[in-house]
Design a protein around this motif. Structure first.
Motif, PDB file in Angstrom:
ATOM      1  N   ALA A 111     -53.070  29.133   1.765  1.00 55.07           N
ATOM      2  CA  ALA A 111     -53.819  28.769   0.561  1.00 55.07           C
ATOM      3  C   ALA A 111     -54.471  29.989  -0.081  1.00 55.07           C
ATOM      4  N   GLN A 112     -54.767  31.017   0.711  1.00 56.16           N
ATOM      5  CA  GLN A 112     -55.335  32.247   0.170  1.00 56.16           C
ATOM      6  C   GLN A 112     -54.357  32.922  -0.805  1.00 56.16           C
ATOM      7  N   PHE A 113     -53.062  32.812  -0.508  1.00 55.62           N
ATOM      8  CA  PHE A 113     -52.044  33.368  -1.403  1.00 55.62           C
ATOM      9  C   PHE A 113     -52.049  32.598  -2.729  1.00 55.62           C
ATOM     10  N   LEU A 114     -52.143  31.285  -2.632  1.00 58.83           N
ATOM     11  CA  LEU A 114     -52.158  30.436  -3.838  1.00 58.83           C
ATOM     12  C   LEU A 114     -53.412  30.726  -4.670  1.00 58.83           C
ATOM     13  N   HIS A 115     -54.566  30.800  -4.040  1.00 59.17           N
ATOM     14  CA  HIS A 115     -55.809  31.040  -4.760  1.00 59.17           C
ATOM     15  C   HIS A 115     -55.839  32.420  -5.399  1.00 59.17           C
ATOM     16  N   LYS A 116     -55.244  33.383  -4.714  1.00 62.24           N
ATOM     17  CA  LYS A 116     -55.224  34.756  -5.220  1.00 62.24           C
ATOM     18  C   LYS A 116     -54.282  34.878  -6.412  1.00 62.24           C
ATOM     19  N   TYR A 117     -53.184  34.107  -6.370  1.00 64.20           N
ATOM     20  CA  TYR A 117     -52.160  34.238  -7.412  1.00 64.20           C
ATOM     21  C   TYR A 117     -51.849  32.919  -8.050  1.00 64.20           C
TER      22      TYR A 117
END
Length: 117
Positions: A111-117
């Motif tokens: 989810a950190q990847f989604l939130h970052k991008y």
């Protein structure tokens, strides 16, 4: 189980499905990485590399890591995500290179990847 428990459980399932859908769309098809879940699909490190590749294809050469261990691929993925993308390292290779990695931990990190991008 009351309505509140059912609604909460349902929203967790929906969030999981949405995140999985995002992952499968984000990872380029030509990489041949098949992600079916937030458990064993991530064990070999290729799914993390695929996400990194989706964000910036110049950060990681997946072919270079074909003949290394799962732990080595995971370690490299987590380092690149942290150092190049600013995504905090929430997992260690030992957390993921298991027959059944903890789904919630993998989902939280992904989810950190989604939130970052």
């Amino acid at each position: 189980m009351d309505y509140k428990d059912t609604a909460s459980s349902s929203s967790k399932v929906d969030a999981k499905k949405q995140l999985l859908s995002w992952v499968t769309k984000a990872i380029p098809n030509d990489l041949g990485i098949d992600v079916k879940d937030f458990g064993p699909s991530w064990r070999d490190g290729y799914a993390f590399m695929g996400l990194i590749n989706a964000i910036d294809e110049n950060l990681i050469d997946i072919e270079k890591y074909r003949d290394v261990s799962n732990k080595h691929r995971l370690h490299e993925s987590f380092n690149v995500a942290e150092n190049e993308l600013g995504i905090p390292r929430l997992l260690d290779p030992d957390d993921v290179d298991l027959p059944k990695p903890d789904e919630r931990s993998v989902m939280t990190y992904v989810a950190q990847f989604l939130h970052k991008y």
